[in-house]
Design a protein around this motif. Structure first.
Motif, PDB file in Angstrom:
ATOM      1  N   ALA A 152      -2.456   1.431  -4.706  1.00 31.83           N
ATOM      2  CA  ALA A 152      -2.192   2.909  -5.181  1.00 31.83           C
ATOM      3  C   ALA A 152      -0.596   3.456  -5.226  1.00 31.83           C
ATOM      4  CB  ALA A 152      -2.686   3.742  -3.839  1.00 31.83           C
ATOM      5  N   GLY A 168      -9.038   2.866  -7.916  1.00 34.67           N
ATOM      6  CA  GLY A 168      -9.395   2.677  -6.882  1.00 34.67           C
ATOM      7  C   GLY A 168     -10.970   2.232  -6.572  1.00 34.67           C
ATOM      8  N   SER A 189      -3.301   6.165   0.086  1.00 32.48           N
ATOM      9  CA  SER A 189      -4.843   6.062  -0.656  1.00 32.48           C
ATOM     10  C   SER A 189      -5.777   5.947   0.321  1.00 32.48           C
ATOM     11  CB  SER A 189      -4.978   5.386  -2.164  1.00 32.48           C
ATOM     12  OG  SER A 189      -5.740   4.128  -1.739  1.00 32.48           O
ATOM     13  N   PRO A 245      -6.485  10.216  -3.139  1.00 28.51           N
ATOM     14  CA  PRO A 245      -5.258   9.872  -3.263  1.00 28.51           C
ATOM     15  C   PRO A 245      -4.086   9.947  -2.386  1.00 28.51           C
ATOM     16  CG  PRO A 245      -5.747  12.011  -4.435  1.00 28.51           C
ATOM     17  CD  PRO A 245      -7.693  11.574  -4.006  1.00 28.51           C
TER      18      PRO A 245
END
Length: 491
Positions: free
Chosen positions: A82, A110, A139, A157
């Protein structure tokens, strides 16, 4: 060329490296190291990685490169998550890292991050349906698994570190409340998550491990490893309420919380508590295997379908290669054990779990000789408890260690240990084939061999097992003499 592979996971909070030795579809862990670099620290203001955090990461990675050289690594698989994915200067930082360390990082999306976490779980845990989560620093990934297949995956996030930076200024109570609300809002964007309601939750990452360690300390329990450990999902809310009322300094002194995690554990648990409130899972499992193991299995099995058909069978075969177990001999003992189970299932009240434990014990017991032929049973038990043997529930896996050690702490272990000894005696010392075993009319074990075995049996190393079986389980072994209808009991 070296067959050692180094897998590096540059996360938002920590950086880890695992080195594996690979031979075909088998592997052996060689070395593992972790440093807390907090790459995402200070990123929230302008969404840029700071020079200080990047310097920490580069210093860590230089050490990893040196350690990899010392371990003769021939292949590197470096990935970043992330922090590099979200930062506006992420690509510049990636290029700088490559220039200064020689490691060309692949920045995972992701969904890719969630998928590799799924692969780490599905190939090492005997669970078919679950929701898998990984709460990182910047994240949180969540994935739905049905029948050992990945159905959906998403990345939120927000993680323990950036939520602390976002809301820590408002005080602990408000910070936890705001972090929970932020996680709930992000989760609501993915309505498919509701399909995982009432399924078990499987947690990867530091937050899940820390929670399990706190639970173990509080309940005065011990386990040789956290992988597969189960705890009640209700414990998440209980512990979150307790921890948010403590100062960070007090949390640092708690058994189970690493000092570097004391500040961010409540925001991590706030995200987890949101998952629990939304999905109402019956329990929470901890997985020590995640992204790095997912990348390993993709490297072993290929990208097309990197999921093993059976976690236990794959793991047992890998274990056997690792400790150089003679598979033919182990298979003969296992086949005999299953034949005895079939004959004695009703008499001894053997269930599917008993058969699984006995089969596994028969396949792995010879590992002890890899350490030394003396006290090989003790060595085998240790290796079972402290090696990468997957595919059993924790209670079954620990029972395997008792069985191979012939430790008779409780009736179930004693029963299965005696059956393993009997299987070994018949298959290896006497050379009996499984099809020569049957259940007699009186419930005894009948050996109908094509050769005279009764006198030989009395002179073998473990001939006493027949008497131990008779005393402990009230089962007699009898041999049918060649060309004779008469049955002779083993003394």
């Amino acid at each position: 060329m070296s067959n050692r592979v180094a897998i590096v996971d540059l996360g938002s909070n920590s950086c880890r490296m695992s080195i594996f030795e690979i031979d075909g579809e088998s592997y052996r862990p060689v070395y593992e190291v972790k440093q807390n670099v907090r790459l995402a620290e200070g990123m929230m203001g302008n969404r840029r990685l700071t020079d200080a955090s990047v310097e920490r990461a580069i210093a860590c990675l230089r050490q990893f490169v040196r350690q990899g050289a010392l371990h003769e690594v021939g292949e590197w698989i470096p990935v970043a998550t992330a922090a590099l994915r979200q930062a506006e200067n992420g690509e510049d930082v990636r290029r700088r890292i490559e220039e200064e360390t020689g490691l060309g990082f692949r920045v995972l999306t992701g969904e890719e991050e969630a998928r590799y976490g799924f692969l780490g779980v599905v190939n090492t845990m005997p669970i078919h349906d679950a929701v898998i989560f990984d709460i990182g620093g910047a994240s949180s990934e969540i994935a739905l698994m049905r029948d050992r297949a990945l159905i959906r995956a998403a990345s939120l996030p927000y993680g323990a570190l950036n939520l602390r930076e976002m809301f820590g200024q408002y005080g602990e109570q408000s910070c936890v409340k705001m972090a929970s609300d932020q996680a709930a809002e992000a989760l609501a964007v993915h309505p498919w998550v509701q399909e995982g309601e009432l399924l078990p939750l499987i947690g990867l990452g530091g937050t899940a491990r820390a929670l399990a360690k706190l639970f173990l300390a509080e309940t005065h329990r011990k386990t040789p490893r956290l992988h597969g450990f189960e705890l009640p999902a209700s414990y998440v809310e209980v512990k979150l309420k307790q921890l948010q009322q403590m100062s960070v300094n007090k949390r640092r002194k708690m058994k189970g919380i690493a000092k570097h995690r004391a500040e961010i554990i409540t925001t991590g648990l706030a995200v987890l508590a949101t998952f629990v409130r939304t999905l109402k899972p019956p329990s929470l499992f901890v997985s020590r295997c995640g992204i790095r193991e997912g990348l390993l299995f993709e490297r072993l099995l290929g990208a097309a379908h990197p999921v093993v058909p059976s976690v236990l069978e794959f793991s047992v075969r890998n274990f056997q290669r690792h400790f150089r177990i003679d598979r033919a001999a182990a298979g003969a003992v296992a086949d005999m054990a299953m034949r005895l189970c079939a004959a004695l299932s009703a008499r001894l009240n053997l269930d599917a779990s008993d058969r699984l434990v006995l089969w596994t014990a028969a396949q792995v017991e010879a590992a002890g000789a890899f350490v030394h032929p003396e006290r090989w049973r003790d060595h085998a038990a240790y290796l079972v408890l402290h090696s990468d043997l997957y595919g059993l529930r924790p209670a079954e896996w620990q029972l395997v260690a008792q069985v191979v050690r012939f430790a008779h702490r409780e009736p179930r272990a004693k029963k299965l240990s005696l059956l393993l000894r009997l299987s070994r005696w018949l298959a290896l010392e006497l050379g009996v084939e499984p099809h020569e075993i049957s259940k007699g009319k009186g419930g005894e074990i009948q050996v109908e061999a094509r050769r005279k075995l009764r006198d030989i049996a009395e002179d073998t190393a473990d001939a006493k097992v027949a008497e131990d079986i008779r005393k402990a389980l009230q089962i007699t072994c009898v041999f049918r003499e060649p060309n004779s209808a008469a049955l002779t009991s083993a003394r």
